[in-house]
Design a protein around this motif. Structure first.
Motif, short mmCIF file in Angstrom:
data_model
loop_
_atom_site.label_atom_id
_atom_site.label_comp_id
_atom_site.label_asym_id
_atom_site.label_seq_id
_atom_site.Cartn_x
_atom_site.Cartn_y
_atom_site.Cartn_z
N GLY A 35 5.51 -3.67 6.50
CA GLY A 35 6.78 -2.94 6.57
C GLY A 35 7.91 -3.73 7.20
O GLY A 35 9.08 -3.38 7.08
N ALA A 84 6.31 5.65 11.58
CA ALA A 84 5.96 5.70 10.16
C ALA A 84 6.40 7.03 9.58
O ALA A 84 6.65 7.99 10.31
CB ALA A 84 4.45 5.52 9.98
N GLU A 99 -0.42 -2.91 8.13
CA GLU A 99 0.60 -2.03 7.56
C GLU A 99 1.94 -2.25 8.25
O GLU A 99 3.00 -2.27 7.60
CB GLU A 99 0.15 -0.57 7.67
CG GLU A 99 -1.01 -0.27 6.73
CD GLU A 99 -1.76 1.00 7.03
OE1 GLU A 99 -2.58 1.40 6.18
OE2 GLU A 99 -1.56 1.62 8.11
N ILE A 100 1.91 -2.43 9.55
CA ILE A 100 3.14 -2.73 10.29
C ILE A 100 3.73 -4.05 9.79
O ILE A 100 4.93 -4.13 9.51
CB ILE A 100 2.86 -2.76 11.81
CG1 ILE A 100 2.59 -1.33 12.31
CG2 ILE A 100 4.02 -3.40 12.56
CD1 ILE A 100 2.06 -1.25 13.73
N PRO A 117 1.14 6.68 6.50
CA PRO A 117 -0.27 6.49 6.81
C PRO A 117 -0.90 7.85 7.16
O PRO A 117 -0.42 8.56 8.02
CB PRO A 117 -0.26 5.56 8.02
CG PRO A 117 1.07 5.77 8.66
CD PRO A 117 2.00 6.26 7.59
N THR A 167 -1.53 3.16 2.95
CA THR A 167 -0.55 4.24 3.10
C THR A 167 -0.21 4.84 1.74
O THR A 167 -0.38 4.22 0.69
CB THR A 167 0.74 3.74 3.78
OG1 THR A 167 1.41 2.82 2.91
CG2 THR A 167 0.46 3.10 5.12
N VAL A 220 6.91 1.46 9.51
CA VAL A 220 6.18 1.57 8.25
C VAL A 220 6.88 2.66 7.45
O VAL A 220 6.80 3.84 7.79
CB VAL A 220 4.68 1.91 8.49
CG1 VAL A 220 3.95 2.10 7.16
CG2 VAL A 220 4.02 0.83 9.32
N PRO A 222 -0.35 3.64 12.10
CA PRO A 222 -0.46 2.55 11.13
C PRO A 222 -1.25 1.37 11.70
O PRO A 222 -1.25 1.14 12.91
CB PRO A 222 0.99 2.16 10.86
CG PRO A 222 1.76 2.66 12.03
CD PRO A 222 1.01 3.85 12.56
N ILE A 246 1.61 -0.94 0.85
CA ILE A 246 1.52 -1.15 2.30
C ILE A 246 0.18 -0.60 2.76
O ILE A 246 0.05 0.59 3.08
CB ILE A 246 2.71 -0.51 3.04
CG1 ILE A 246 4.02 -1.16 2.55
CG2 ILE A 246 2.54 -0.64 4.54
CD1 ILE A 246 5.28 -0.62 3.20
N ASN A 294 2.56 5.68 -0.73
CA ASN A 294 3.93 5.23 -1.00
C ASN A 294 4.65 6.29 -1.82
O ASN A 294 4.56 6.34 -3.04
CB ASN A 294 3.92 3.89 -1.74
CG ASN A 294 5.32 3.32 -1.88
OD1 ASN A 294 6.30 4.04 -1.85
ND2 ASN A 294 5.41 2.01 -2.03
N ASN A 320 11.76 3.67 9.69
CA ASN A 320 10.45 3.59 10.33
C ASN A 320 9.90 2.18 10.20
O ASN A 320 10.15 1.49 9.20
CB ASN A 320 9.47 4.56 9.66
CG ASN A 320 9.74 5.99 10.05
OD1 ASN A 320 9.68 6.35 11.22
ND2 ASN A 320 10.05 6.82 9.06
N THR A 324 6.29 3.92 4.56
CA THR A 324 5.41 4.78 3.78
C THR A 324 4.51 5.57 4.74
O THR A 324 4.54 5.35 5.94
CB THR A 324 4.59 3.92 2.81
OG1 THR A 324 3.92 2.89 3.55
CG2 THR A 324 5.48 3.29 1.75
#
Length: 184
Positions: A122, A50, A118-119, A105, A18, A101, A114, A15, A20, A99, A103
């Motif tokens: 997720g 996140a 990234e959003i 950030p 971020t 995201v 994020p 992602i 993970n 969340n 993972t």
């Protein structure tokens, strides 16, 4: 998808930039799978922005710090407030925490907002977990993604507003017994 399939997929996903925690830690994967299994039938999904650097990045469970799980390690104010409010309202078993995201950030010592990409990355996990649940956004980032029901994020002086918002959206949405039924 099942909890184990969600966790396995998440562990293999990248992602954006971020961290993970699920690809790096078997313990985080095990904890998340156990958590999802224990809340699989929860009717409410509470969604934050996140994973935090003192929270899910280490514990593997959204809105949960290592200190809450083991009594040691870092504590996270937001996690403490969320769990306290849910406990006081008797809602812990009715709510699944997640969340936008899943993972983290940021760095090992900081969070960052994020990115849009990234959003977007997720969202498949969020959509899967939201299926059949009443979904409530925690904070403006989650609200921007989800729309609809929103409660103030508990950080930076928002604990009372968060608790009041959860009480209003979750408790007041419960069906009331018919008048004259003797139930209260």
């Amino acid at each position: 998808m099942t909890p184990d399939a969600i966790v396995a997929s998440l562990a293999e996903t990248r992602i954006g930039a971020t961290h993970n925690q699920y690809s790096h830690s078997r313990l985080c994967r095990e904890r998340l799978e156990n958590y999802l299994e224990s809340r699989w039938d929860a009717p409410v999904l509470l969604v934050g922005e996140a994973a935090g650097y003192r929270g899910a990045r280490i514990s593997g469970i959204p809105f949960t710090s290592e200190r809450q799980l083991t009594g040691a390690g870092p504590a996270e104010a937001t996690a403490t407030i969320v769990h306290r409010a849910l406990g006081e309202l008797g809602l812990e078993e009715e709510v699944l925490l997640w969340n936008v995201v899943p993972t983290h950030p940021g760095t090992a010592a900081s969070n960052r907002r994020p990115t849009g990409a990234e959003i977007a990355a997720g969202l498949p996990y969020l959509r899967e977990l939201a299926r059949g649940r009443r979904t409530i956004a925690v904070g403006r980032v989650a609200e921007g993604v989800l729309g609809g029901r929103y409660v103030r994020h508990p950080s930076h002086g928002g604990a009372a507003a968060f608790r009041a918002g959860i009480a209003a959206l979750v408790l007041e949405a419960r069906p009331r017994p018919p008048a004259g039924s003797g139930a209260s």
